[in-house]
Design a protein around this motif. Sequence first.
Motif, mmCIF file in Angstrom:
data_model
loop_
_atom_site.group_PDB
_atom_site.id
_atom_site.type_symbol
_atom_site.label_atom_id
_atom_site.label_comp_id
_atom_site.label_asym_id
_atom_site.label_seq_id
_atom_site.Cartn_x
_atom_site.Cartn_y
_atom_site.Cartn_z
ATOM 1 N N SER A 173 0.689 7.639 1.372
ATOM 2 C CA SER A 173 0.864 6.834 0.168
ATOM 3 C C SER A 173 -0.192 5.746 0.139
ATOM 4 O O SER A 173 -0.733 5.359 1.187
ATOM 5 N N ALA A 174 -0.487 5.241 -1.067
ATOM 6 C CA ALA A 174 -1.467 4.168 -1.233
ATOM 7 C C ALA A 174 -1.250 3.536 -2.600
ATOM 8 O O ALA A 174 -0.592 4.114 -3.477
ATOM 9 N N SER A 175 -1.820 2.340 -2.795
ATOM 10 C CA SER A 175 -1.667 1.653 -4.076
ATOM 11 C C SER A 175 -2.888 0.791 -4.359
ATOM 12 O O SER A 175 -3.716 0.549 -3.473
ATOM 13 N N ALA A 176 -2.999 0.324 -5.616
ATOM 14 C CA ALA A 176 -4.107 -0.531 -6.027
ATOM 15 C C ALA A 176 -3.666 -1.358 -7.226
ATOM 16 O O ALA A 176 -2.709 -1.010 -7.934
ATOM 17 N N ALA A 227 -4.144 8.350 -0.359
ATOM 18 C CA ALA A 227 -2.815 8.784 0.081
ATOM 19 C C ALA A 227 -2.905 10.084 0.863
ATOM 20 O O ALA A 227 -2.216 10.264 1.879
ATOM 21 N N ILE A 228 -3.759 11.000 0.411
ATOM 22 C CA ILE A 228 -3.929 12.272 1.109
ATOM 23 C C ILE A 228 -4.453 12.039 2.520
ATOM 24 O O ILE A 228 -3.933 12.596 3.499
ATOM 25 N N ALA A 229 -5.481 11.215 2.654
ATOM 26 C CA ALA A 229 -6.038 10.938 3.982
ATOM 27 C C ALA A 229 -5.020 10.241 4.878
ATOM 28 O O ALA A 229 -4.910 10.566 6.074
ATOM 29 N N ARG A 230 -4.262 9.320 4.322
ATOM 30 C CA ARG A 230 -3.243 8.628 5.123
ATOM 31 C C ARG A 230 -2.177 9.602 5.622
ATOM 32 O O ARG A 230 -1.631 9.430 6.721
ATOM 33 N N ASN A 235 0.827 -1.204 0.000
ATOM 34 C CA ASN A 235 0.000 0.000 0.000
ATOM 35 C C ASN A 235 0.865 1.259 0.000
ATOM 36 O O ASN A 235 0.575 2.238 0.674
ATOM 37 N N LEU A 236 1.930 1.193 -0.814
ATOM 38 C CA LEU A 236 2.886 2.291 -0.906
ATOM 39 C C LEU A 236 3.283 2.508 -2.366
ATOM 40 O O LEU A 236 3.079 1.629 -3.215
ATOM 41 N N LEU A 237 3.893 3.652 -2.641
ATOM 42 C CA LEU A 237 4.355 3.944 -3.992
ATOM 43 C C LEU A 237 5.349 2.898 -4.487
ATOM 44 O O LEU A 237 5.420 2.607 -5.682
ATOM 45 N N THR A 238 6.109 2.321 -3.580
ATOM 46 C CA THR A 238 7.120 1.338 -3.961
ATOM 47 C C THR A 238 6.525 -0.015 -4.338
ATOM 48 O O THR A 238 7.274 -0.959 -4.626
#
Length: 333
Positions: free
Chosen positions: A162-165, A307-310, A3-6
């Motif tokens: 950050s977040a991912s999907a 990502a903004i909320a996190r 759940n990150l950019l990486t």
Amino acid sequence: MKNLLTDIPGVRVGHAHDATVASGVTAVIFDKAIVTSADVRGGGPGIRDGALLEPVNTVESIDAIALSGGSAFGLEAGGGVQAWLAEQGRGFAVGDALIPIVPGAVMFDMLNGGDKAWGRFPPYRDLGYAAAAAATDTPFALGSVGAGFGATTANFKGGLGSASAVMTNGVRVAAIASVNAVGSVNVGDGPWFWAAPFEQNGEFGGRGLPPSFTPDMLAMRLKGGPAATAIENTTLAIVVTDAILTKPQVKRLAMIAQTGFARAIYPVHAPLDGDIVFAAATGEKPVDPLYGLTELGAIAANVIARAIARGIYEAKALPFAGALPSWKERFGT
């Protein structure tokens, strides 16, 4: 998936900050140069090498992106990232010369209580170098770190998230955001996030939305109130996918993904903000140029909102008198 950019292979993230200055830098390093563009919606942006990202211009691919506090002083962060890349032999070839291409953007965190009397030269070039040197493809810290160290919003401490999907066709998309908005990421002054409909697995507290909305909840909240100025804010975001996209398609992705700001911040894209989304594609998996790109953009917008909320959820208050509280300080976990 972390759940990150990486979660996008070939992408690394590094932070560096100065607690005394209450500001910092986040460097996003690409293992190979990748196609990138950007979309600017805020009225007070501060950007490094933004023009070369337009589809009509020559350079197709870039090596890194630098996000920084410090307002215009922070534009020097890109030079520090560029210096580190030059040491690695990276860059755009012009004859025998290699020029690392490092666009970036800055936000205003100059009035957050930190000591900005840094002398002749601001610290951002050195912070940029340190952030690049620290970049990793392993899990990285969120909240009050890097470019988000000194960030604030209208009512709570800002930060980096950050977040991912993963799409049904296997294409990945991830985002990182440094949130220093003039508006609020929360509904009223309560624990709910505007981005709640897009939350996954309780990643920012799982509070959902309020059962109803009162006029007070919908009232505009601005950092600094009526005295807010056009240079005191900005949300910066980078969205990266492993899809195969051209530079015009990446530009369109940035434009669609910018919708995520409106899903997470109220109000947004004001003359008081310098909001910008960088979009990049590593070029691994094909997508349909119409329906597929539209779906990718929609999911990218959701990921940016998360990502903004996190970034707010994970932030910690600055240790200065009168500093804004963190979300967790007010509402717990």
